[in-house]
Each structure stands twice: as structure tokens, then as C-alpha cells.
Write a protein that holds these residues in place. Sequence first.
Motif, short mmCIF file in Angstrom:
data_model
loop_
_atom_site.label_atom_id
_atom_site.label_comp_id
_atom_site.label_asym_id
_atom_site.label_seq_id
_atom_site.Cartn_x
_atom_site.Cartn_y
_atom_site.Cartn_z
N GLY A 165 -50.57 18.69 56.75
CA GLY A 165 -49.29 18.40 57.36
C GLY A 165 -48.13 18.72 56.46
O GLY A 165 -47.13 19.32 56.89
N ARG A 168 -46.92 22.33 56.11
CA ARG A 168 -46.20 22.91 57.23
C ARG A 168 -44.69 22.66 57.15
O ARG A 168 -43.92 23.17 57.98
N TYR A 189 -45.92 21.09 64.29
CA TYR A 189 -46.90 20.12 63.81
C TYR A 189 -46.90 18.90 64.72
O TYR A 189 -45.98 18.08 64.70
N TRP A 192 -46.90 14.90 63.25
CA TRP A 192 -45.87 14.61 62.27
C TRP A 192 -45.75 13.11 61.98
O TRP A 192 -45.29 12.71 60.89
N THR A 674 -55.55 16.74 62.94
CA THR A 674 -55.39 16.99 61.50
C THR A 674 -56.60 16.51 60.72
O THR A 674 -57.19 17.26 59.94
N ALA A 714 -50.72 22.33 66.79
CA ALA A 714 -49.44 23.03 66.94
C ALA A 714 -48.76 22.75 68.28
O ALA A 714 -47.65 23.24 68.52
#
Length: 840
Positions: A165, A168, A189, A192, A674, A714
Amino acid sequence: MSHDGVGPRAVMRSVAFLTAGVLAVPALAGCSEQDEAARPTAGQDIAPAGRDLVADGGKVRWAVDALPETLNTFQADADAATSRVAGAVLPSMYRLDANGRPQRNPDYLESAKVVDREPKQVVLYKLNQQAVWSNGREIGAADFAAQWRALSGKDTAYWTARNAGYERIEKIERGAGDLEVRVTFSRPYADWKSLFSPLYPKEVMGTPDSFNDGARRKLKVTAGPFAIASVDRKAGDITLKRNPRWWGSPAKLSQLVLRAVPREKRVAALAGGRLDLAEIDAAEAQRIALAAREKKAGRGAPAAGGPAADLTSGKALRSWAVANGSDEDDADEELTARAKRRKAVAKYAEEQASLRGFVVRKSLEPSFTQLALNGSEGPLADERVRRAVARALDRDALAKAVLRPLGLPAEPVGSHLALAGQHAYADGSGALGGQDTREAQALLSDAGWVAGGAVKEEKKSKEAAGAKASEKSDDSEDTKGAGGSENSEGTGKGKSKGGGGSSDDDGTYDLGDDKPGDNGSSAVLAPAPLTERERAELRARTAERSSGEGAGKDGKDGKDGASKNLAQDGKQQLKPGGAAGAYAPAGTAAPGRAAAGPLAKDGRPLTLRFVLPSGPGSESLRTVGERIARMLERIGIRTEISKVADESYFKDHIASGQYDLALYSWPASAFPATDARPIYSKPVPAADGSLNVEQNYTRVGTDQVDQLFDQAVAELDADASRALVRKADARIWAAAGSIPLYQRPQLAAVRDGLANAGAFGFQTPVYEDMGFLKKGAHGPQPSHGNPSTGAKSGKDGKDGKDGKDGKDGKDEKADGSEKKGRTEKEGRTEKKDETEKKGE
């Protein structure tokens, strides 16, 4: 945590988190959140009470397995204790609720939202204006930026365990005011909300030296309801005290002590007044539940159980006779034993009296136990064999075997990527299919594993198929799977492997010995030679199993008068000249008509090495492993169970790939796109020629799964991202690299009167609300957590007191409503009587 007592250090959101063909993937995009993820399987059990009912002050001693080696949760050796400290002393922008879903933490965050998606994703954080570090400095953009730089992976001087994370993020800057932080991402992302929880001060994250070393043993700057008062490694204590600069609801406790106490010593520590709160195992929960019943029975009630529990009147009489007998040596030995027993009984009674001040609170951990299938080589490299293993499993029965004796809901886990209650949860097991013995056998046949095939004789090489050849280590103990025999008292036989075995003197022989049966083909394990009476008994028993069982269900072996087949913990006691071990999977014809040989291919039997931990806290794993071995035996798969030391189980066997089958656990994440990707992504060759598996210890993965993870992480539309996660889970199921079984039980011993603490389930503990009830205050009645509730567990037959199989190790029956056999009480009485007879 991972498996029962053993496994990788996988701490939620802190460490590296600790996967072919045409697949039938269900259309999951349309699944509604209400339908699929409505509620957790079990709620938390913390005796919730309003803050007005909780007294100010007091100290709680909370057990941890060991003091953390580091206080930096982003380092590789961080563990559960690291996260517990961080949760009490550091900011988290989001924390998990009782459903395992992230919720904004208002003590630090007034709001957070995506304000731009094009041309790039921008998240705007508005911080609580009262939020300050313990040195008086405001929490702000400088702290966010320092943590991003440390964890972005761009500066290799930082020894980070992960950068998921953070890599990005393109930039972090101050917003319109000091309390606003703008985070711009270089790539979209979805997860987040996983970032900046916990958030460390720039004093820790600002330089590689402070990150690598400065936060390992101390945290000078904090911002939570508690602060670190002292770390006493000699005593094994970390003492937290109230943070005088804390702006939120003040902590009710004046001190919170995290005390290192190994699990096997926790009951003694609880009884000795050294602990107020501790996670415990099922056996300890039984003791505390028993103490609670003694307390309810009234003062002076005698302590039940313990060292004197199995002392029958017959045994006591024999002991007295020996102690007063004419043989002086035997008398002295018996008198010494009696004195030791009296001392142990007195100690046990004293501990039980102290344990009456505790209750057991229980829920399910936010983690699940799985059966891992190593697909890197051997039979399990073939997807059809992996699917056959999966289709042989009765996951309902396995869940009930572990959870019903504890009075917990027993439902098999339906997803690799989320648990019931979490946003991403949906039952994807339909992509693989449920338990079906016929289908499992068909898959094996399609893969070329044929019953009765010729087996090449090997020179005592008992290496499991698919496992690398290695010498047995001193810390491992090999026992055999279902149908195997092991040296046991009264048999006089050596060990045998897998579904059958050889013996020097009992007339049996190994599969593949090419010794003809009655019809000229090899039997599964045949006595040689059989008398007519024995042959008739064998034929009748096999026919009874064939007619009495449904496909894939466990039946109970009847008693036979002349020859018993006992299966206790996956072992079989063989009588010389008897027909022990001769029965085959359900539906196999009796010897003399259509005797089946072993499943074999290219001259090799289908045998899998099943690695299990041997430690005292892993009893339930071993019980589940032995049940699985019996289930696999019914479709013709032999298992070779290898029990290894806890300390080497994960490092030397799971991570290194030295296994075919294994049981261990993974924690569930609120951010599976993730956190779960390293666990299920397709292994790729490294530059040195080795295989980079990340945390995919099954070595099974597909390009489609990787692509779905990439799309999900994404996708900024939350519903669309969850739909992609569910599709990925369905493909993971279909690849059959790992089979989720059940959520792990969570049992906590809690001092009576302690509120807002216990079995937290999914929810992040609210440390400032923990405390003791005021005198006269009555919160909700806490569960006393009697682990014996529901011990009669449906398909599982009679579960014993320690969670093992029933007294005779009977296989799982179709339904617990069929109340066949003796009750547990009658079984224990008979066992005592048998022991007395042996002694006489």
C-alpha cells in the motif's frame, strides 16, 4: 497466530501477513452484502459494561506468550504482543468492529474520504484537533510523510517487513490547515483504510537508525490512552500507565501489565494471583468451568477432577494392600507414590479454590485452520489428486469435533479471504464441491491411481510421496495414519506405515507384497493365512460397513467378540492371527469376492506425509489430523503421520516445503486484496533459480487468481472490489491448494468482575474502557464458558473430555441425533472397570 499453538508470526496489519485448467467459478458479483456477510459466526464475549459502571483505578495483569523482541510492528520479528502494545499506546486511523470491518477512530480522525479519482486518487484526512503526541507536538502531515518514506520500499536502509500500500503513494502534503493531510496515490488503491494504523511519530520513522533500532525496546513518544512505564525483561513484564496527555475518554485502569507466561503455566499463574486475564486452551477452560460449578455448589465443595480423578475404589484398595504388604520394596515404593499423590491432590484442590474467582469467556478468533496441500511435487502436484483429497473431507464433522465440545457454533469456513461478518465474505466452496466419496475416487482414477495396481517393492523406503527424502530428526515422532498400527502395550508389534504395515510375527504383510488373497489379488491388509472362522468374521464385518454407511460418512465399527478393531487416535491394535486392519473404504467388496489392492501408479502406492505438531497445546490439531487420515483412507489414500516439535514445525517443515499435508492457521484480514495476495499468489522463479513463494507455502497458484487480486486492489468502487475478491476466492477453492476448515476457538480466563475484556473476537480492544465493576454494579451476566456444553457433537459421535475422539475412537456418524452407544459417563465407568481388571 496460526495453528493451535504453533505457526508463523502473522499479526494483523503489522508484519508480512501472515494461491489450471478450466474452472467452474460461480458468479459471485451479484452477491449482496446482507446475504453473504450478515453476521459473525460467534459474537464477542467481553462482559460489556458502560463506563459509569466501571471503577476508576486498578491494575490488570494480561498474559502474553513472550515479551516482544521489537515494539515496531513493521519489523519482521514483530508478534502479537507487539501489536497489543501498539494498540494501547499508538494512534490508529481505523480499528475493527465486532464484525471485523474497519471503522474510523474518532479519537484521531474526524473524517477521511477519497476526494479525487482522476487523474489520480487523493485521500483527504482531517485529524482530531486535540490529537497530540506525548511530547506535546500535534499529530500531523509530517508523521504521515515520515511513515510513507520509511515503508515505501524505496530506501533499502529501512529494515521493513512489508510495504503493501505504501509503495502506491506518490506524495503526502499538508492540506488547507495543520489538521489536514492530503495523500496522493500513483496507482489506485482500494485498501487505503489499511494505512497509518498504527501511526508512529516522525521521531521513529524519520531515519533508518531510529526505525531499525530506536523503536525495538522503547517508545519515547506515544499517543494512546496508555504510555509505556517500564519494560522489565528479567521479570517478563511490560507495564503501561495512563497517558496524562490523552485527550479521549481516560483509561479506567491505572495500570495494564502485559506479563509473559507460557500457555502451559497459565492456570498456575491464574491460581497464584499473577494474572487477571489470559487466553487459555480447552483443558484449562475445563478446569475453570469445573471450579465455577464447585463455587455454585457452595463453599467447601470438594475439588473434582485432578490427580485423584481416576482413583477408583479398586485402585485404592490395591494401593493399600501393596503399601501394607509383605514385600518391603514394593511397599516403600507405593508409600512414596501415595505421598506424592496426596501432595498433588492438595495442590490441585488449592488451585481449584483460587480458580473459582475466574470465568471463561469464549468466542471465535479472527483466524481459521486450514488443511494445506503441498502442490510442488509428488501426487499433490496433480490438481485432480488435490481435489480428491478435498472432496474426501467432511468439513462439518471436523468443525464440530473441535468447536462443539466448547459450546461454540460449529460451522465450516466458506472462504480463504474473509470470515463470516466481514465485508468480503461469501461461501465460495461450491467452486470445488462438497464431500463426495464417489467423486473423490473418480478423480483419483482419472489421475491414474488404480486400486489393486502392482506396487514395486522398495527397500524399506517409507518416504511419503511428494516429500523430499530426509533423515528423521531427533525431535520428530512418526505415527501412522488411519489403518496403520503402532507399537502399543499388549501387542508386541513394531510400527507399520500408512494404511497397512508389516510385522515380524503376526502373519500380516505390506501392500504390494504380491501375496495373493483368496481370489488371487492383493488385499488391503490381510492376515495370512485366515482360518475359515476368521474369514467369515472378516466377510461379515466388511459387508456390515458397506451396507451401514452412506458414501463418505464415518460409521462405527461394531464389536466382534472374537476380534476387536479399535481405532484410538488413528492407531489400530492388532491381535496375532486376527483380521485387524483388513477392512477397506466403504463400498469395497469383501475379500474372496473382489478384494481391492492399494491405489498405485507406476508401481508406487499413493501415500502422503502428514506433518503435525507434537506440543501440549496442539491436541486438537492432532485429533483433526487423525480424523482427516481416516477420511482419506476411505478413498484409498494412505497417510504417514509425522509428529514434530512445535519449534521446528513451521520453519523446518511448512515454510521449507517438507510435507505433503499439514494443518496451520491464517488470520483473517479486513483488507484481503492486499494482505492475502502473498499467501495465494503464484510462486515465481527467483534470480538464483529457487522458487519465490512469498507466504504461499502450498506452492499452488494461478495467473487468474493473481489478476483478480490486482484488479480488486485497484478498484475504488467498494462493491465491485469485493466481488473481485470473491471471484478470486472461488478460483482458490477450485485449485485446491488449501482447504479452510473452521474458525479457531478463542477461550479467555477472566477474573470475575473484570468488564469489557475477554474473548474479543474480531473487535480491536478498547483499552481505555477495560476495568473492574464498581461495588454493587452488575453488568451483563458473563458466560461461564462451560466447555462441556454441547460435547455430544452430531456427526462426530462422542467427543471425549479432551476434545479427542470418543472412547473407542469411533469414526464420525451421520447425525448426532442418532444416540447410539454408551454415554460418556458409562464409557468412563467401563474404562475404570477394565483398568481394575487388568490390575487384578
